[in-house]
Scaffold this active site. Structure first.
Site, mmCIF file in Angstrom:
data_model
loop_
_atom_site.group_PDB
_atom_site.id
_atom_site.type_symbol
_atom_site.label_atom_id
_atom_site.label_comp_id
_atom_site.label_asym_id
_atom_site.label_seq_id
_atom_site.Cartn_x
_atom_site.Cartn_y
_atom_site.Cartn_z
ATOM 1 N N GLU A 53 54.199 82.491 4.236
ATOM 2 C CA GLU A 53 53.904 81.164 3.698
ATOM 3 C C GLU A 53 53.215 80.354 4.783
ATOM 4 O OE1 GLU A 53 57.216 79.073 2.081
ATOM 5 O OE2 GLU A 53 57.331 80.322 0.293
ATOM 6 N N ASP A 64 59.389 67.623 4.135
ATOM 7 C CA ASP A 64 59.528 68.318 5.410
ATOM 8 C C ASP A 64 60.408 67.545 6.382
ATOM 9 O OD1 ASP A 64 57.858 70.333 4.525
ATOM 10 O OD2 ASP A 64 56.054 69.330 5.253
#
EC number: 4.2.1.20
Length: 285
Positions: A53, A64
């Protein structure tokens, strides 16, 4: 081999080898540097990654945690955006036509490029799947169709709070695999409740008939093993990036990239060795 075929083939290889789960590392494209990204991807494959990824740096990454945010900031500071990420994937494909690459990012850069133009550019670069964090599946039928038409898998997130109706909706449009976020909050936060993950995966599999990967909160071999007993893939990012970040900070400026890559390869290999020892708890006897 087409892009979506690469994802299916990767999971098939895992199953044929008798392994419990695929290993999917997450890195931010352009971190520790654009020049290091492709060598780093190859190093992760050598360490045992089944898929990779690749995060597309974005200035407002709402999902995040601080480790991944810092990685994105370092990449952006070095001029890495969506077009550069696609160039890096194309560079990777020159030497690896087998390992699937999935882009993970946010809608804004794709909208600026244009959805159809992006789908075509992703396919041309050799991208296998795209996971857009802030595109809800109820609103992206057209984009998912564009990706599928280009041979690129539309991949979606599921969370502990996902309703059965949402799971069912994602099951209809997702391709490649589905990414279950095992914790509430941002990447790198919290601790795992494996029993809760197992219960949620059982519900997900009623409606999703492609592999289910699990990420968030997996920080070492032990937590990776616990998840691998239930999931089709283990996704690990924050701890990997943190390992590179710490190692690079201790190295001299001219050795930072090499030190970070070596540390990433060594650390990920320990995770792969741990996963190879796992037997799937829900596997037939």
């Amino acid at each position: 081999m087409t892009t979506t075929d690469r994802i299916a083939a990767a999971f098939a290889r895992v199953s044929e080898a008798g392994r419990a789960a695929a290993l999917i590392p997450y890195i931010a494209a352009g971190d520790p540097s654009p020049q290091a990204t492709v060598p780093l991807m190859h190093a992760l494959v050598r360490a045992g990654a089944d898929l990779v990824e690749l995060g597309v740096p974005f200035s407002d990454p709402m999902a995040d945690g601080p480790v991944v945010q810092r990685a994105a900031e370092r990449a952006i500071a070095q001029g890495v955006g969506l077009r550069r990420v696609l160039e890096l994937v194309a560079d990777f494909r020159r030497d690896d036509s087998v390992t699937p690459v999935v882009l993970m990012g946010y809608a804004n850069p794709i909208e600026r490029m244009g959805q159809r133009a992006f789908a075509q550019a992703a396919q041309a670069a050799g991208v296998d799947g795209v996971l857009v964090v802030d595109y809800p599946p109820e609103e992206v039928d057209e984009f998912a169709a564009m990706l599928a038409e280009a041979g690129v898998a539309p991949i979606f997130l599921l969370a502990p709070t996902s309703t059965e109706a949402r799971i069912e909706a994602i099951g209809r449009v997702a391709r490649g695999y589905v990414y279950y976020v095992s914790l509430k909050g941002v990447t790198g936060a919290g601790s795992l409740d494996t029993d809760d993950v197992a219960r949620k995966l059982a519900l997900i599999r009623r409606h999703v008939h492609i592999p289910v990967g699990v990420g968030f909160g997996i920080r070492d071999a032990a937590s990776a093993q616990r998840i691998a007993a239930h999931a089709d893939a283990v996704v690990i990012g924050s701890k990997l990036i943190e390992t590179m970040e710490q190692t690079g900070a201790q190295a001299g400026a001219d050795q930072k990239n090499e030190a970070a890559i070596a540390a990433a390869q060594q650390w990920l290999h320990t995770i792969r060795l741990a996963l190879d020892d796992v037997k799937r708890e829900n596997a037939p006897a």
